[in-house]
Motif scaffolding. Structure first.
Motif, PDB file in Angstrom:
ATOM      1  N   SER A 102       0.794  -1.237  -0.227  1.00  0.00           N
ATOM      2  CA  SER A 102      -0.107  -0.015   0.073  1.00  0.00           C
ATOM      3  C   SER A 102       0.943   1.252   0.213  1.00  0.00           C
ATOM      4  N   LYS A 103       1.991   1.141   0.174  1.00  0.00           N
ATOM      5  CA  LYS A 103       3.056   2.064   0.122  1.00  0.00           C
ATOM      6  C   LYS A 103       3.019   3.018  -1.071  1.00  0.00           C
ATOM      7  N   SER A 104       2.894   4.383  -1.023  1.00  0.00           N
ATOM      8  CA  SER A 104       2.605   5.091  -2.282  1.00  0.00           C
ATOM      9  C   SER A 104       3.416   6.586  -2.137  1.00  0.00           C
ATOM     10  N   SER A 113       2.998  10.780  -3.429  1.00  0.00           N
ATOM     11  CA  SER A 113       1.948  11.809  -4.348  1.00  0.00           C
ATOM     12  C   SER A 113       2.903  12.155  -5.381  1.00  0.00           C
ATOM     13  N   TYR A 155       7.018  13.055  -5.463  1.00  0.00           N
ATOM     14  CA  TYR A 155       7.627  11.947  -6.390  1.00  0.00           C
ATOM     15  C   TYR A 155       8.717  13.063  -7.101  1.00  0.00           C
ATOM     16  N   GLU A 168      -3.030  -5.894  -9.299  1.00  0.00           N
ATOM     17  CA  GLU A 168      -2.339  -4.862 -10.136  1.00  0.00           C
ATOM     18  C   GLU A 168      -1.532  -5.367 -11.399  1.00  0.00           C
ATOM     19  N   GLU A 176       8.372  -2.261  -3.111  1.00  0.00           N
ATOM     20  CA  GLU A 176       7.094  -2.077  -3.100  1.00  0.00           C
ATOM     21  C   GLU A 176       6.478  -1.431  -4.379  1.00  0.00           C
ATOM     22  N   ASN A 187       3.423  -1.424  -6.342  1.00  0.00           N
ATOM     23  CA  ASN A 187       2.106  -0.870  -6.773  1.00  0.00           C
ATOM     24  C   ASN A 187       1.920   0.573  -7.130  1.00  0.00           C
ATOM     25  N   SER A 188       2.648   1.193  -6.306  1.00  0.00           N
ATOM     26  CA  SER A 188       2.959   2.441  -6.747  1.00  0.00           C
ATOM     27  C   SER A 188       3.947   2.830  -7.163  1.00  0.00           C
ATOM     28  N   LYS A 189       3.920   3.455  -8.816  1.00  0.00           N
ATOM     29  CA  LYS A 189       5.118   3.466  -9.650  1.00  0.00           C
ATOM     30  C   LYS A 189       5.977   4.578  -9.098  1.00  0.00           C
ATOM     31  N   TYR A 190       5.294   5.772  -8.537  1.00  0.00           N
ATOM     32  CA  TYR A 190       6.170   6.745  -8.032  1.00  0.00           C
ATOM     33  C   TYR A 190       6.982   6.253  -6.823  1.00  0.00           C
ATOM     34  N   TYR A 191       6.296   5.388  -5.982  1.00  0.00           N
ATOM     35  CA  TYR A 191       6.991   5.033  -4.832  1.00  0.00           C
ATOM     36  C   TYR A 191       8.178   4.023  -4.893  1.00  0.00           C
TER      37      TYR A 191
END
Lengths: 496, 496
Positions: B269-271, B273, B277, B418, B472, B474-478
């Motif tokens: 779930s880590k992401s 903004s 980013y 995902e 992690e 799922n968030s590309k930015y993260y």
């Protein structure tokens, strides 16, 4: 160990011609077969300067199809190579399936020249050995056949060859100042080469020592070794194809055997007069007794291992060795056949149990080397077991050395006639009759098998930290003094 | 790697009871069989303080016949022992045929406590690893079954346990100042334990990590492992007796599988903004670009390895990583299926060819880890081949590290939903359609097999000098920022 090897071996002209012709034809055939089987082959040539690497490589490839092999001459690293791990340039030179790559010098430079020139730290050296062994293991387990030759000549022979090259205008340029430096450093290099062979002599990539004084002999031994190893590998591959589970398939006994010998060259005529003997004995025993206290004080453990022919003089030598030692500081450990409890453990277990503590001397009358002599010859263990024992024994002795132990191993050597004389003497002397049994006579019949086993044992387990000393034993006086002198010298060196 | 392991595993009460009862009966039976077969067994327990070694050893022996085993608790060496090589006291404790010896701590003290307390030099440490491996190999090849457990708990859990022990008058004495010191040094110990497991995890004596947070789970995993390994060994011995040549006999798949997982615990779930980013990206790329020159100047080679699920974001991360790097100083190496020439060589050959020279960065888009993922799952290599690949890969990376290379390996992790979302997005977007093939959908069906392979890969090849970093994704930015941040941190550390 390299000093003991009999380098006088040669072939007679006519014998050589026939043998080489036959081996040429065989190697040519096997090269084709190996190619057809898709076996990658690496053949490495290391050895002394002027030992004939170039000439012998040329001789080896003579019968081969030139489309099947490639020769690499390994010089100093270039800039590209120096910027990568030292094995990189050899990884990139590994042969594809069915190809044969020959190396005139190799990755062993790292533990030879680089080491001698001080370009490798102690830690890097240990890393290098580990890396070399895993490099060869990875390739070998993947199907590559690795054949490693060490071309051996004596210091004198090397000097002679350099001089001969210098004598001619055409070849003078080939002898450099560095070559002469190496000749001077010969004895140091012996230690470095022995270390290299001990650390990298594996089941999957064993070293073969080539006695390179006589060119014909060396050529034949190289061709025969390549032939035997190719044949065995091809058989292994074919067997694996036919019956997937038959992993254990062993090659036939090699048809041509060129054994390295350390016993052949031993001069058994050495002797000592009684007067000199008594004087020397007294002097050395006194010295040793003083050193014993010093060893104790400085907590240095010592292992003295005695092996030799029956009636070779082990007992007598041990008696003189311990005559003036403080009995609280040494122990003589006689080794008989293993009992049931010992048999239920690893064969090294009973010897580990008896290893000396720091400051003490353990004297083994017969040793763990039984594994590669009597157990090998009498079939008390399997072939796989005694074959892997060389490595296991080297490891054990290295572990002891790592813990600071001084280790010396004596081979008490006599000839067959002298043994017979001593056996008879024992039988005739009522006080010595207990020393001789029927088994001794039976063992005597196996003299040639033992000779072969002992030669192999000494070559494969002589290491810088645990050398074999061959004691010329026909003269008991000479032998006892040599044993004492060797121990005194080694301890003096350590106590320095 | 130890930090990534999912330590939350537990068993439900009822499930545990049934399972443990069944395993008890099985282990009891197998102990008798092993005794009858004359198999010597050594079971070693290592692990964190308060991880429950004593309790778990007691639990393991509960079903056993007490006449068949012996437990050794290994404390500091006594005087006799300290005067001999460190393995001496363990050689003397090796079990006879048919006996089982359990060790609460062991010869690994030498590379753990002795090391941490500074009693072992760098050279001695390397010697110790070599000696341990040959000790275990010698016993194992002689027929001894060696089972090694590492009991793993988190720093927090350890602290909690110490506190609990201290809270009660009866158990307070068990927690020493040294224990607390170790808890503080937890992170240092992680490196030391990982080093130990990497250097001594062998085919003949593998490590099993026990997630020891939940006692029931740990007990069951230990019993199941002992049971599986005894069963396999008994089968091997019996097969060898029946058909001498059947060396390859592999045990059945274990009936009870307790897999160590590193992926289960990953928080996807880590992401990040978009604003954060962009700011971070700019900042890190600038930093990296400066470091790149410094790397070049100081001749440090860097290897960045990218693996991950299809559509896990490898490409995007690599793009951001290289955005401001000088193209003369890095190379991206995409890895496709091997071509014919590559297939004719050792599988590592093509990667060795591409290793960076000093001062350069090599970025691998998919890597040598294909051997233990796609090749394993699709059967492109044999089981023996991928099983030995862990060791071979660890060796290769160690060789690189020995030559000064910085190595980081990224696993780009997303979940199955995902992935589906991204696949569909790719199909709908004409510009991205090339990125998705039927094969991607087929691979997706093998998600569970891949998950198992990836878990095993990360556990067995995460090493201090070449760690795996799970990203992690799922968030590309993260994910992109984490990759850049990890590289920047590692290089900063090296350039210090």
């Amino acid at each position: 160990m390299l000093e003991c090897i009999d380098l006088s071996k040669k072939l007679k002209k006519k014998e050589a011609k026939e043998l080489l012709d036959r081996l040429d034809a065989k190697v040519a055939r096997l090269q084709r077969e190996a190619k057809a089987c898709g076996i990658p082959v690496m053949i490495i040539f290391e050895g002394w300067g002027a030992s004939g690497k170039g000439t012998l490589i040329n001789r080896l490839i003579q019968p081969m199809d030139p489309r099947g092999f490639k020769v690499y001459t390994i010089q100093k690293e270039n800039e590209e190579e120096a910027m990568r791990p030292f094995l990189w340039r050899f990884w990139t030179k590994t042969p594809a399936k069915g190809r044969m790559h020959l190396f005139d010098r190799s990755w062993y430079n790292r533990v030879l020249k680089d080491r001698m020139d001080g370009r490798v730290s102690k830690e890097q050296l240990m890393n290098a050995y580990n890396e070399i062994v895993s490099f060869e293991e990875q390739l070998s387990v993947d199907g590559t056949l690795i054949i490693k030759f060490f071309l051996h000549i004596s210091k004198k022979e090397q000097k002679k060859r350099f001089e001969k090259l210098e004598a001619s205008e055409e070849t003078r340029w080939r002898v450099t100042a560095e070559d002469w430096k190496h000749n001077k450093q010969y004895d140091e290099y012996v230690g470095v080469y022995e270390d290299m062979m001990e650390k990298t002599d594996t089941d999957f990539a064993p070293w073969t020592i080539i006695e390179a004084t006589d060119r014909e002999y060396a050529s034949a031994k190289i061709l025969a070794t390549v032939s035997d190893m190719l044949e065995a590998k091809i058989k292994e591959v074919n067997t694996a194809k036919a019956i997937p589970a038959a992993e254990e398939a062993k090659p036939d006994e090699p048809e041509t055997t060129f054994r390295t010998s350390v016993l052949d060259g031993v001069d058994l005529s050495k002797s000592l007069s009684k007067d000199v003997y008594k004087k020397k004995l007294d002097e050395l025993q006194t010295k040793l007794s003083k050193m014993h206290s010093e060893l104790y004080r400085r907590r240095i453990p010592v292992v003295l291992a005695f092996e030799g022919w029956d009636a070779g003089g082990k007992g007598g030598a041990i008696k003189r060795l311990t005559a003036r030692l403080d009995p609280r500081g040494y122990e003589v450990i006689p080794t008989a056949s293993p009992n049931d409890i010992e048999k239920a453990h690893h064969y090294l277990w009973r010897f580990w149990n008896n290893m000396p503590k720091a400051g003490h001397i353990a004297i083994f009358d017969r040793t763990w080397y039984g594994r590669v002599m009597v157990e090998r010859i009498e079939g008390f263990c399997t072939k796989a077991e005694w074959q892997r024992a060389y490595k296991e024994i080297n490891q054990m002795e290295e572990h002891l050395a790592n813990a600071g132990t001084v280790i010396i191993k004596f081979w008490m050597h006599i000839d067959k006639d002298e043994q017979e004389r001593r056996f008879k003497e024992r039988m005739e002397n009522p006080e010595k009759q207990w020393k001789i049994t029927d088994e001794d006579w039976r063992n005597r019949e196996k003299w040639p098998q033992y000779e072969e086993a002992v030669n192999e044992m000494i070559v494969r387990t002589s290491t810088p930290h645990a050398p074999w000393v061959i004691v010329e034993g026909n003269s008991k006086y000479y032998a006892r003094v040599k044993v004492l002198q060797t121990v005194v010298d080694a301890l003096e060196e350590r106590l320095k």
